[in-house]
Write a protein that holds these residues in place. Structure first.
Motif, PDB file in Angstrom:
ATOM      1  N   LEU A 227     -20.080   3.791 -62.243  1.00 12.14           N
ATOM      2  CA  LEU A 227     -19.024   2.857 -62.626  1.00 12.14           C
ATOM      3  C   LEU A 227     -19.428   2.113 -63.891  1.00 12.14           C
ATOM      4  O   LEU A 227     -20.584   1.758 -64.073  1.00 12.14           O
ATOM      5  CB  LEU A 227     -18.770   1.851 -61.503  1.00 12.14           C
ATOM      6  CG  LEU A 227     -17.992   2.339 -60.285  1.00 12.14           C
ATOM      7  CD1 LEU A 227     -17.925   1.244 -59.235  1.00 12.14           C
ATOM      8  CD2 LEU A 227     -16.589   2.756 -60.673  1.00 12.14           C
ATOM      9  N   SER A 228     -18.458   1.897 -64.762  1.00 11.96           N
ATOM     10  CA  SER A 228     -18.751   1.108 -65.963  1.00 11.96           C
ATOM     11  C   SER A 228     -19.143  -0.287 -65.515  1.00 11.96           C
ATOM     12  O   SER A 228     -18.487  -0.912 -64.690  1.00 11.96           O
ATOM     13  CB  SER A 228     -17.522   1.060 -66.880  1.00 11.96           C
ATOM     14  OG  SER A 228     -16.399   0.591 -66.178  1.00 11.96           O
ATOM     15  N   SER A 229     -20.245  -0.758 -66.062  1.00 10.63           N
ATOM     16  CA  SER A 229     -20.870  -1.951 -65.516  1.00 10.63           C
ATOM     17  C   SER A 229     -20.134  -3.237 -65.854  1.00 10.63           C
ATOM     18  O   SER A 229     -19.700  -3.456 -66.979  1.00 10.63           O
ATOM     19  CB  SER A 229     -22.304  -2.052 -66.032  1.00 10.63           C
ATOM     20  OG  SER A 229     -22.888  -3.252 -65.603  1.00 10.63           O
TER      21      SER A 229
ATOM     22  N   GLU B 282     -24.296   0.831 -53.449  1.00 11.03           N
ATOM     23  CA  GLU B 282     -25.208   1.270 -54.512  1.00 11.03           C
ATOM     24  C   GLU B 282     -25.006   2.750 -54.802  1.00 11.03           C
ATOM     25  O   GLU B 282     -24.883   3.161 -55.963  1.00 11.03           O
ATOM     26  CB  GLU B 282     -26.657   1.028 -54.092  1.00 11.03           C
ATOM     27  CG  GLU B 282     -27.095  -0.413 -54.079  1.00 11.03           C
ATOM     28  CD  GLU B 282     -28.534  -0.553 -53.633  1.00 11.03           C
ATOM     29  OE1 GLU B 282     -29.199  -1.478 -54.107  1.00 11.03           O
ATOM     30  OE2 GLU B 282     -28.995   0.249 -52.798  1.00 11.03           O
TER      31      GLU B 282
ATOM     32  N   GLU C   5     -23.360  -5.178 -56.714  1.00 13.71           N
ATOM     33  CA  GLU C   5     -24.422  -4.217 -56.990  1.00 13.71           C
ATOM     34  C   GLU C   5     -24.463  -3.805 -58.457  1.00 13.71           C
ATOM     35  O   GLU C   5     -25.506  -3.359 -58.950  1.00 13.71           O
ATOM     36  CB  GLU C   5     -24.253  -2.989 -56.089  1.00 13.71           C
ATOM     37  CG  GLU C   5     -24.506  -3.251 -54.616  1.00 13.71           C
ATOM     38  CD  GLU C   5     -23.347  -3.919 -53.889  1.00 13.71           C
ATOM     39  OE1 GLU C   5     -23.520  -4.362 -52.734  1.00 13.71           O
ATOM     40  OE2 GLU C   5     -22.242  -3.990 -54.483  1.00 13.71           O
ATOM     41  N   GLU C   6     -23.343  -3.967 -59.164  1.00 13.30           N
ATOM     42  CA  GLU C   6     -23.334  -3.656 -60.589  1.00 13.30           C
ATOM     43  C   GLU C   6     -24.237  -4.595 -61.379  1.00 13.30           C
ATOM     44  O   GLU C   6     -24.676  -4.252 -62.480  1.00 13.30           O
ATOM     45  CB  GLU C   6     -21.909  -3.740 -61.128  1.00 13.30           C
ATOM     46  CG  GLU C   6     -20.970  -2.689 -60.563  1.00 13.30           C
ATOM     47  CD  GLU C   6     -19.556  -2.842 -61.096  1.00 13.30           C
ATOM     48  OE1 GLU C   6     -19.289  -2.352 -62.207  1.00 13.30           O
ATOM     49  OE2 GLU C   6     -18.733  -3.474 -60.401  1.00 13.30           O
TER      50      GLU C   6
ATOM     51  N   SER D 297     -21.870  -6.040 -65.228  1.00 14.73           N
ATOM     52  CA  SER D 297     -23.021  -6.897 -64.966  1.00 14.73           C
ATOM     53  C   SER D 297     -22.973  -8.197 -65.752  1.00 14.73           C
ATOM     54  O   SER D 297     -23.280  -9.272 -65.221  1.00 14.73           O
ATOM     55  CB  SER D 297     -24.330  -6.153 -65.264  1.00 14.73           C
ATOM     56  OG  SER D 297     -24.396  -5.777 -66.625  1.00 14.73           O
TER      57      SER D 297
ATOM     58  N   ILE E 230     -21.617   3.479 -56.459  1.00 13.84           N
ATOM     59  CA  ILE E 230     -21.590   3.001 -57.841  1.00 13.84           C
ATOM     60  C   ILE E 230     -22.406   3.919 -58.745  1.00 13.84           C
ATOM     61  O   ILE E 230     -22.044   4.161 -59.903  1.00 13.84           O
ATOM     62  CB  ILE E 230     -22.101   1.546 -57.906  1.00 13.84           C
ATOM     63  CG1 ILE E 230     -21.042   0.609 -57.318  1.00 13.84           C
ATOM     64  CG2 ILE E 230     -22.460   1.128 -59.331  1.00 13.84           C
ATOM     65  CD1 ILE E 230     -21.541  -0.778 -57.029  1.00 13.84           C
TER      66      ILE E 230
ATOM     67  N   GLY F 199     -15.377  -6.539 -59.985  1.00 15.42           N
ATOM     68  CA  GLY F 199     -16.179  -5.409 -59.527  1.00 15.42           C
ATOM     69  C   GLY F 199     -16.994  -5.702 -58.289  1.00 15.42           C
ATOM     70  O   GLY F 199     -16.540  -6.368 -57.352  1.00 15.42           O
TER      71      GLY F 199
ATOM     72  N   SER G 218     -26.807  -1.892 -63.734  1.00 13.97           N
ATOM     73  CA  SER G 218     -26.355  -1.669 -65.109  1.00 13.97           C
ATOM     74  C   SER G 218     -27.391  -0.855 -65.883  1.00 13.97           C
ATOM     75  O   SER G 218     -28.563  -1.245 -65.975  1.00 13.97           O
ATOM     76  CB  SER G 218     -26.141  -3.014 -65.801  1.00 13.97           C
ATOM     77  OG  SER G 218     -25.855  -2.839 -67.169  1.00 13.97           O
TER      78      SER G 218
END
Length: 341
Positions: free
Chosen positions: A318-320, A267, A158-159, A322, A270, A155, A163
């Motif tokens: 977006l699905s994180s 950012e 920024e994730e 992180s 996302i 990914g 999150s």
């Protein structure tokens, strides 16, 4: 471990905040240095009042910029020798990686832009290099990253800090924005950066399109004092903050974002806000991936135009990834420390 983290630019503060939090929760000691550049110091002190300031604004010109990095590296070397951290970590702090090598401290660097010429320095000196999965392999080889030193994360970086993000609507009131209008956030180009040596007249052209539309409320977020002064003549037509703002909340609540840089565009994309890129340099692989995913729209062609309209339906964030990114960072730090011992 005692981990030394250097914050050399404004985006490094929110990016590395969750890393600091995780390391401290695991009872590691974190020591922080910050460069007084753009909004970096203001953002850092709002989170860590005790942060140590080393170095200042980046001057224009390749030679003077290089001399500035060398001076700051020398200052940081003295800090490193006093504090004796187990590992040094940053997102592309070239002064830190030089200082860490001089002080015989293993360094770990993150980077997500394959056209940054200073990668030649940091990728060669770092014990571990952390890059996104779409970072081109040929760029890693070109920059001298050693086999086995590179760790990839899924990914977008920024994730790591977006999150589960929930925007604070107070930012709209703080800036005095009219909620009935189309909220357009503009981020100017990174003038003077080593990776961005060209003018960007297209950005100003699109900015004036928005300013001429009475239904659009423009917020322009300058990168530093020079840009704030340059655009000050527009202060009656646009909101131009004179201090650091909650940019993530602003981007999440905006109807669209138009940026000529990288991080703030990512950012926004996302977070699910319609986002347009006007970046005049060579496009990053991470940005090309966001375009492929339909999250980022390419506005560099003069024939293309943005749509100044209210968001109809919020696009989901977006699905994180992180936790996966955090795991890679922690693994890189541990590996670098083992190399030291």
């Amino acid at each position: 471990m005692r981990i030394w983290i250097d914050l050399a630019n404004s985006p490094h503060v929110p990016l590395l905040e969750p890393v600091v939090r995780r390391l401290e929760s695991e009872e590691h000691e974190v020591v922080l240095t910050v460069r007084d550049h753009a909004q970096t110091l203001e953002l850092a002190r709002s989170r860590w009042p005790e942060v140590l300031v080393v170095g200042g604004e980046s001057p224009p010109g390749v030679v003077t910029k290089g001399l500035s990095i060398a001076r700051r590296a020398n200052q940081l070397r003295g800090f490193a020798r006093r504090v004796r951290p187990d590992v040094a970590f940053s997102h592309g702090s070239y002064a830190q990686i030089l200082a860490a090598r001089a002080a015989r401290i293993p360094g770990v660097t993150m980077m997500d832009y394959e056209h940054q010429p200073a990668n030649h320095l940091s990728f060669r000196l770092a014990k571990r290099v952390i890059v996104p999965s779409v970072f081109p392999d040929d760029a890693l080889r070109r920059f001298g990253a050693r086999s086995g030193s590179v760790l990839h994360y899924p990914g977008f970086k920024e994730e790591l800090y977006l999150s589960g993000f929930q925007p604070n609507h107070a930012v709209l009131g703080e800036l005095g924005l009219d909620a009935a209008k189309v909220l357009a956030v503009f981020r100017p180009p990174p003038d003077g950066a080593l990776y961005h040596r060209t003018a960007n007249e297209r950005f100003d052209d699109v900015l004036h399109l928005a300013l001429d539309d009475k239904h659009v409320e423009v917020v322009l977020i300058p990168r530093g004092h020079d840009q704030a002064r340059r655009y000050a003549f527009l202060s009656e037509q646009a909101r131009i903050p004179d201090r650091a703002v909650d940019a993530s909340s602003l981007l999440a609540l905006a109807d669209l974002t138009i940026g000529a840089g990288g991080t703030m565009n990512r950012e926004s994309a996302i977070l699910g806000t319609p986002t347009y890129t006007l970046f005049a340099g060579r496009l990053a692989a991470v940005d090309a991936e966001l375009i492929r995913l339909g999250r980022l729209r390419d506005l560099r062609d003069p024939a293309s135009q943005p749509r100044f309209e209210k968001k109809a339906l919020k696009t989901s964030a977006l699905s994180s990834g992180s936790e996966a990114i955090m795991a890679v960072v922690l693994a890189a730090l541990s590996a670098a420390v083992r190399l030291k011992s």
